[in-house]
Design a protein around this motif. Structure first.
Motif, PDB file in Angstrom:
ATOM      1  N   HIS A 172       0.807  -1.225   0.000  1.00  0.00           N
ATOM      2  CA  HIS A 172       0.000   0.000   0.000  1.00  0.00           C
ATOM      3  C   HIS A 172       0.837   1.271   0.000  1.00  0.00           C
ATOM      4  CE1 HIS A 172      -4.063  -2.006   1.239  1.00  0.00           C
ATOM      5  NE2 HIS A 172      -3.772  -2.164  -0.022  1.00  0.00           N
ATOM      6  N   LYS A 176      -3.016   4.643  -4.818  1.00  0.00           N
ATOM      7  CA  LYS A 176      -3.948   5.360  -3.953  1.00  0.00           C
ATOM      8  C   LYS A 176      -5.300   4.663  -3.965  1.00  0.00           C
ATOM      9  CE  LYS A 176      -5.874   9.273  -5.468  1.00  0.00           C
ATOM     10  NZ  LYS A 176      -7.283   8.991  -5.833  1.00  0.00           N
ATOM     11  N   HIS A 178      -9.433   5.260  -4.488  1.00  0.00           N
ATOM     12  CA  HIS A 178     -10.259   6.128  -5.327  1.00  0.00           C
ATOM     13  C   HIS A 178     -11.714   6.004  -4.864  1.00  0.00           C
ATOM     14  CE1 HIS A 178      -6.804   4.617  -7.662  1.00  0.00           C
ATOM     15  NE2 HIS A 178      -6.785   5.792  -8.276  1.00  0.00           N
ATOM     16  N   ASN A 181     -14.051   3.857  -6.800  1.00  0.00           N
ATOM     17  CA  ASN A 181     -13.804   2.406  -6.808  1.00  0.00           C
ATOM     18  C   ASN A 181     -14.194   1.742  -5.486  1.00  0.00           C
ATOM     19  OD1 ASN A 181     -12.667   2.652  -9.349  1.00  0.00           O
ATOM     20  ND2 ASN A 181     -10.554   2.672  -8.610  1.00  0.00           N
ATOM     21  N   SER A 182     -13.766   2.374  -4.379  1.00  0.00           N
ATOM     22  CA  SER A 182     -13.811   1.669  -3.095  1.00  0.00           C
ATOM     23  C   SER A 182     -14.494   2.446  -1.972  1.00  0.00           C
ATOM     24  CB  SER A 182     -12.370   1.350  -2.661  1.00  0.00           C
ATOM     25  OG  SER A 182     -11.623   2.554  -2.523  1.00  0.00           O
TER      26      SER A 182
HETATM   27 FE1  DDH Z   1      -4.863  -3.280  -1.441  1.00  0.00          FE
HETATM   28  N1  DDH Z   1      -6.428  -1.980  -1.636  1.00  0.00           N
HETATM   29  N2  DDH Z   1      -5.851  -4.254   0.046  1.00  0.00           N
HETATM   30  N3  DDH Z   1      -3.353  -4.641  -1.354  1.00  0.00           N
HETATM   31  N4  DDH Z   1      -3.948  -2.324  -2.993  1.00  0.00           N
HETATM   32  C1  DDH Z   1      -6.512  -0.906  -2.487  1.00  0.00           C
HETATM   33  C2  DDH Z   1      -5.521  -0.457  -3.332  1.00  0.00           C
HETATM   34  C3  DDH Z   1      -4.315  -1.133  -3.553  1.00  0.00           C
HETATM   35  C4  DDH Z   1      -7.093  -3.947   0.546  1.00  0.00           C
HETATM   36  C5  DDH Z   1      -7.971  -2.996   0.025  1.00  0.00           C
HETATM   37  C6  DDH Z   1      -7.627  -2.081  -0.970  1.00  0.00           C
HETATM   38  C7  DDH Z   1      -3.280  -5.689  -0.472  1.00  0.00           C
HETATM   39  C8  DDH Z   1      -4.141  -5.911   0.619  1.00  0.00           C
HETATM   40  C9  DDH Z   1      -5.341  -5.268   0.823  1.00  0.00           C
HETATM   41  C10 DDH Z   1      -2.720  -2.682  -3.520  1.00  0.00           C
HETATM   42  C11 DDH Z   1      -2.015  -3.837  -3.257  1.00  0.00           C
HETATM   43  C12 DDH Z   1      -2.320  -4.759  -2.237  1.00  0.00           C
HETATM   44  C13 DDH Z   1      -7.805  -0.302  -2.362  1.00  0.00           C
HETATM   45  C14 DDH Z   1      -8.283   0.926  -3.116  1.00  0.00           C
HETATM   46  C15 DDH Z   1      -8.490  -1.011  -1.411  1.00  0.00           C
HETATM   47  C16 DDH Z   1      -9.913  -0.755  -0.919  1.00  0.00           C
HETATM   48  C17 DDH Z   1      -8.806   0.593  -4.516  1.00  0.00           C
HETATM   49  C18 DDH Z   1      -9.282   1.842  -5.224  1.00  0.00           C
HETATM   50  O1  DDH Z   1     -10.036   2.602  -4.607  1.00  0.00           O
HETATM   51  O2  DDH Z   1      -8.878   2.047  -6.386  1.00  0.00           O
HETATM   52  C19 DDH Z   1      -7.382  -4.780   1.710  1.00  0.00           C
HETATM   53  C20 DDH Z   1      -8.660  -4.718   2.526  1.00  0.00           C
HETATM   54  C21 DDH Z   1      -6.287  -5.571   1.888  1.00  0.00           C
HETATM   55  C22 DDH Z   1      -6.079  -6.575   2.954  1.00  0.00           C
HETATM   56  O3  DDH Z   1      -5.309  -7.527   2.720  1.00  0.00           O
HETATM   57  C23 DDH Z   1      -6.632  -6.546   4.126  1.00  0.00           C
HETATM   58  C24 DDH Z   1      -2.178  -6.537  -0.826  1.00  0.00           C
HETATM   59  C25 DDH Z   1      -1.810  -7.821  -0.074  1.00  0.00           C
HETATM   60  C26 DDH Z   1      -1.579  -5.973  -1.938  1.00  0.00           C
HETATM   61  C27 DDH Z   1      -0.399  -6.471  -2.732  1.00  0.00           C
HETATM   62  O4  DDH Z   1      -0.162  -6.033  -3.803  1.00  0.00           O
HETATM   63  C28 DDH Z   1       0.478  -7.520  -2.231  1.00  0.00           C
HETATM   64  C29 DDH Z   1      -2.276  -1.644  -4.445  1.00  0.00           C
HETATM   65  C30 DDH Z   1      -0.950  -1.628  -5.190  1.00  0.00           C
HETATM   66  C31 DDH Z   1      -3.274  -0.661  -4.461  1.00  0.00           C
HETATM   67  C32 DDH Z   1      -3.288   0.656  -5.253  1.00  0.00           C
HETATM   68  C33 DDH Z   1      -4.069   0.513  -6.532  1.00  0.00           C
HETATM   69  C34 DDH Z   1      -4.151   1.794  -7.338  1.00  0.00           C
HETATM   70  O5  DDH Z   1      -4.953   1.800  -8.289  1.00  0.00           O
HETATM   71  O6  DDH Z   1      -3.434   2.756  -7.058  1.00  0.00           O
END
Ligand code: DDH
Length: 290
Positions: A172, A176, A178, A181-182
């Motif tokens: 993270h 970001k 958005h 999206n979320s």
């Molecule tokens: Fe995440 N993530 N993630 N995430 N994530 C969001 C964005 C990004 C959770 C929720 C969200 C991981 C774990 C979790 C990335 C990578 C990884 C968004 C926002 C949410 C909500 C999306 C949006 O609004 O566009 C949650 C809950 C968890 C959890 O595990 C509890 C993991 C493990 C990864 C990884 O890659 C290993 C990335 C990169 C983003 C940014 C995306 C973007 O467009 O910028």
């Protein structure tokens, strides 16, 4: 049963390096995406969500079958925003139509991570496209409106330890949230397209204030303009998680090493790679120019 990898017929590590290079060049060419963050973060997120449906109890879901390509999975509300990464990869697939979708989605994440100064992630090919019937039901991806117990329990489905969970969520630092999206809004840090341990540093050092977003979600905001979701903030509220947060905030090298290992495991969950499957460490574009 485990799913057995079969490397695309006649393809060598050099062929996959060509795919890597095409993705890396397109990240540079299409740099205006998301107010000049570029496609790196959303490609990493796609790789994680393509693998994040895994369930070790019946070995269903996961990156192997490339089922994200089917509408049921593409349209999972948890995957909002990832259609941008899907569209980004379409011309790559046209150029390299021999690659499986599971390989393409995971390779996209590895490429993006390395090109954003992240660690080298050894990657193995051979995921095989499965039919639409193999697409898991929606609802297997995590809900951010939760605390540490939920996070710990969620990642049991993958067999991840507390340490691996903390390392993975350090992704993270990238990109970001958005609102459209979320229902969350804003970045976790300043360097949105450089991989670093900034997520952990900010989690510990910023002054956080819990607020409601316009979508009604809870979000922690800091005066620097950074944010944390409840599942992010939970890593600070749980003593075992906090131990790793501090370790990674203090030492980026340790974070990179642990992230690399956990991310590789995430992308390979449920897959058996027969002896002789190559492990490929891709060269970055920079290294190839020297
Ligand atoms: Fe995440 N993530 N993630 N995430 N994530 C969001 C964005 C990004 C959770 C929720 C969200 C991981 C774990 C979790 C990335 C990578 C990884 C968004 C926002 C949410 C909500 C999306 C949006 O609004 O566009 C949650 C809950 C968890 C959890 O595990 C509890 C993991 C493990 C990864 C990884 O890659 C290993 C990335 C990169 C983003 C940014 C995306 C973007 O467009 O910028």
């Amino acid at each position: 049963a485990l799913r057995v990898a079969e490397v695309e017929k006649g393809k060598t590590p050099e062929d996959f390096q060509q795919v890597y290079n095409a993705i890396a060049k397109k990240i540079i060419d299409d740099d205006e995406y998301d107010n000049y963050i570029g496609y790196g973060p959303v490609l990493v997120r796609l790789s994680w969500h393509s693998a994040g449906t895994f369930d070790k109890n019946d070995n269903s879901g996961g990156s192997y079958g490339g089922t994200y390509r089917f509408p049921k999975e593409t349209n999972d509300p948890s995957n909002k925003g990832l259609q941008n990464a899907k569209a980004f990869l379409e011309p790559i697939y046209e150029q390299f139509p021999w690659i499986s979708h599971g390989d393409l989605y995971t390779l996209g994440g590895v490429t993006a991570l390395q090109e954003m100064q992240g660690p080298k992630v050894p990657w193995r090919p051979g995921r095989v496209d499965l039919p639409e019937s193999a697409t898991p039901e929606n609802g297997r991806l995590p809900d951010a409106e939760n605390g540490a117990d939920y996070v710990r329990n969620f990642f049991k489905r993958f067999g991840f330890t507390d340490q691996e969970v903390v390392a993975l969520i350090g992704a993270h630092a990238l990109g970001k949230t958005h609102m459209a999206n979320s229902g969350y809004e804003g970045p976790w840090g300043a360097a949105t397209n450089t991989f670093s341990n900034e997520f952990f540093v900010n989690l510990l050092n910023e002054q956080w204030k819990k607020e409601k977003t316009e979508a009604g979600n809870s979000q922690y905001n800091s005066p620097s303009g950074f944010m944390m979701m409840p599942t992010d903030f939970a890593l600070k509220e749980d003593n075992t998680y906090l131990k790793y947060v501090k370790k990674y905030a203090e030492n980026q090298d340790v974070f990179f090493e642990d992230f690399k290992n956990a991310y590789k495991k995430l992308l390979e969950n449920g897959i058996e790679f027969p002896e002789g499957t190559p492990t490929i460490v891709f060269k970055t574009l920079d290294e190839q120019e020297q």
